[in-house]
Design a protein around this motif. Sequence first.
Motif, PDB file in Angstrom:
ATOM      1  N   ARG A  91      19.517  19.696   7.296  1.00 34.29           N
ATOM      2  CA  ARG A  91      20.696  18.962   6.833  1.00 34.29           C
ATOM      3  C   ARG A  91      21.763  19.923   6.318  1.00 34.29           C
ATOM      4  O   ARG A  91      22.948  19.803   6.659  1.00 34.29           O
ATOM      5  N   VAL A  92      21.344  20.886   5.500  1.00 35.86           N
ATOM      6  CA  VAL A  92      22.284  21.840   4.912  1.00 35.86           C
ATOM      7  C   VAL A  92      22.884  22.746   5.982  1.00 35.86           C
ATOM      8  O   VAL A  92      24.078  23.070   5.945  1.00 35.86           O
ATOM      9  N   ILE A 110      23.484  28.179   3.879  1.00 37.95           N
ATOM     10  CA  ILE A 110      22.054  28.346   4.154  1.00 37.95           C
ATOM     11  C   ILE A 110      21.448  29.343   3.173  1.00 37.95           C
ATOM     12  O   ILE A 110      20.365  29.119   2.606  1.00 37.95           O
ATOM     13  N   ARG A 111      22.150  30.439   2.957  1.00 40.38           N
ATOM     14  CA  ARG A 111      21.654  31.476   2.038  1.00 40.38           C
ATOM     15  C   ARG A 111      21.489  30.919   0.629  1.00 40.38           C
ATOM     16  O   ARG A 111      20.480  31.173  -0.048  1.00 40.38           O
ATOM     17  N   ALA A 112      22.455  30.133   0.175  1.00 38.81           N
ATOM     18  CA  ALA A 112      22.378  29.543  -1.163  1.00 38.81           C
ATOM     19  C   ALA A 112      21.220  28.554  -1.266  1.00 38.81           C
ATOM     20  O   ALA A 112      20.509  28.511  -2.273  1.00 38.81           O
ATOM     21  N   PHE A 113      21.022  27.762  -0.241  1.00 37.75           N
ATOM     22  CA  PHE A 113      19.905  26.807  -0.233  1.00 37.75           C
ATOM     23  C   PHE A 113      18.569  27.537  -0.336  1.00 37.75           C
ATOM     24  O   PHE A 113      17.699  27.169  -1.137  1.00 37.75           O
ATOM     25  N   LEU A 114      18.384  28.572   0.469  1.00 37.75           N
ATOM     26  CA  LEU A 114      17.116  29.309   0.460  1.00 37.75           C
ATOM     27  C   LEU A 114      16.868  29.998  -0.874  1.00 37.75           C
ATOM     28  O   LEU A 114      15.716  30.140  -1.304  1.00 37.75           O
ATOM     29  N   GLU A 127      17.557  28.799  -3.700  1.00 47.05           N
ATOM     30  CA  GLU A 127      17.246  27.800  -4.721  1.00 47.05           C
ATOM     31  C   GLU A 127      15.891  27.133  -4.518  1.00 47.05           C
ATOM     32  O   GLU A 127      15.364  26.513  -5.449  1.00 47.05           O
ATOM     33  N   ARG A 128      15.320  27.227  -3.321  1.00 48.63           N
ATOM     34  CA  ARG A 128      14.080  26.524  -3.032  1.00 48.63           C
ATOM     35  C   ARG A 128      12.880  27.363  -3.443  1.00 48.63           C
ATOM     36  O   ARG A 128      12.802  28.557  -3.126  1.00 48.63           O
ATOM     37  N   PRO A 129      11.894  26.786  -4.120  1.00 47.71           N
ATOM     38  CA  PRO A 129      10.718  27.561  -4.516  1.00 47.71           C
ATOM     39  C   PRO A 129       9.933  28.089  -3.324  1.00 47.71           C
ATOM     40  O   PRO A 129       9.278  29.132  -3.424  1.00 47.71           O
ATOM     41  N   GLU A 130      10.007  27.391  -2.183  1.00 44.51           N
ATOM     42  CA  GLU A 130       9.262  27.841  -0.997  1.00 44.51           C
ATOM     43  C   GLU A 130       9.847  29.112  -0.390  1.00 44.51           C
ATOM     44  O   GLU A 130       9.149  29.840   0.325  1.00 44.51           O
ATOM     45  N   THR A 131      11.139  29.377  -0.660  1.00 43.20           N
ATOM     46  CA  THR A 131      11.833  30.435   0.073  1.00 43.20           C
ATOM     47  C   THR A 131      12.604  31.402  -0.808  1.00 43.20           C
ATOM     48  O   THR A 131      13.218  32.338  -0.300  1.00 43.20           O
ATOM     49  N   GLU A 132      12.576  31.210  -2.116  1.00 49.94           N
ATOM     50  CA  GLU A 132      13.482  31.974  -2.975  1.00 49.94           C
ATOM     51  C   GLU A 132      13.102  33.448  -3.107  1.00 49.94           C
ATOM     52  O   GLU A 132      13.954  34.286  -3.419  1.00 49.94           O
ATOM     53  N   SER A 133      11.831  33.780  -2.904  1.00 51.42           N
ATOM     54  CA  SER A 133      11.443  35.190  -3.050  1.00 51.42           C
ATOM     55  C   SER A 133      10.323  35.525  -2.075  1.00 51.42           C
ATOM     56  O   SER A 133       9.485  34.685  -1.743  1.00 51.42           O
ATOM     57  N   GLY A 134      10.339  36.752  -1.593  1.00 53.24           N
ATOM     58  CA  GLY A 134       9.267  37.235  -0.737  1.00 53.24           C
ATOM     59  C   GLY A 134       9.275  36.592   0.636  1.00 53.24           C
ATOM     60  O   GLY A 134      10.285  36.065   1.105  1.00 53.24           O
ATOM     61  N   THR A 135       8.111  36.641   1.278  1.00 52.22           N
ATOM     62  CA  THR A 135       7.979  36.106   2.627  1.00 52.22           C
ATOM     63  C   THR A 135       7.388  34.700   2.596  1.00 52.22           C
ATOM     64  O   THR A 135       6.691  34.316   1.663  1.00 52.22           O
ATOM     65  N   PHE A 136       7.665  33.948   3.626  1.00 56.79           N
ATOM     66  CA  PHE A 136       7.150  32.598   3.780  1.00 56.79           C
ATOM     67  C   PHE A 136       7.041  32.317   5.272  1.00 56.79           C
ATOM     68  O   PHE A 136       7.643  33.008   6.104  1.00 56.79           O
TER      69      PHE A 136
END
Length: 249
Positions: free
Chosen positions: A144-145, A220-224, A226-235
């Motif tokens: 969506r974002v 997209i960068r701002a959304f990532l 802020e999300r706990p799934e993607t805010e740091s490290g690898t996923f």
Amino acid sequence: MTQAALSFGAAASAYAEHRPDYAEAAVRWALDAAPGPRVLDLGAGTGKLTAALGADVIAVEPDPAMLGELRRALPDVRAERGSAEAIPLPDGSVDAVLSGNAMHWFDMAVAGPEIARVLSPGGILAGLWNVVDDQVGWVAELARVSGSAAIGPRDTPSGWRSATARLPEADSPTRFESPERAEFPHGQLRTADTLVATLSTRAGMLMLPEPERSAALDRIRAFLAERPETESGTFTLPMSTCALRARRR
């Protein structure tokens, strides 16, 4: 060939670095009904799919920059410039034609007969598409974002089913049997930065005017961030490799 289809050359090196490979199970499924080992990767791009297709593979790609990346990555593979509408191979020369994230660009009214021409009797035409799994909450929100330029309707499983509902039999009903379809779980290990880089290689993003493209990537960068799934490290980005295959009559 549309302008969008030819837009990838401007980002060929980024495409080669950031686009995902394909689920191994999907590749096996696409090939297991082929009558022989000779495979054409049509619209091969930088060779993401080519690398998984074994020793007896020929790659055909219309964009010279993409073809250059393929030849650098896979110097032992025969790679030719050509298109789905004008395949530089003789009649009946391959047992399977595969296409990774490319068949939707083909003019099937022209490409269907041409693909049938190079296939051996009973040969297989198969298309594979990597899509994001929007049944996962944060991925649906990312779509969506991001907007349709980055994650379009075809880039989710349900959208893929709708977009490919008429491929390939609609334009070549006398040449191919009705296709089978299957979906295979997949994923791509990413960081926020590399996921932004991946989405920046989408055709819709490449076609945007620069101010709009930069604004979309910033969202997209701002959304990532802020999300706990993607805010740091690898996923792992949850994905599916969606596939269809049809036998040449």
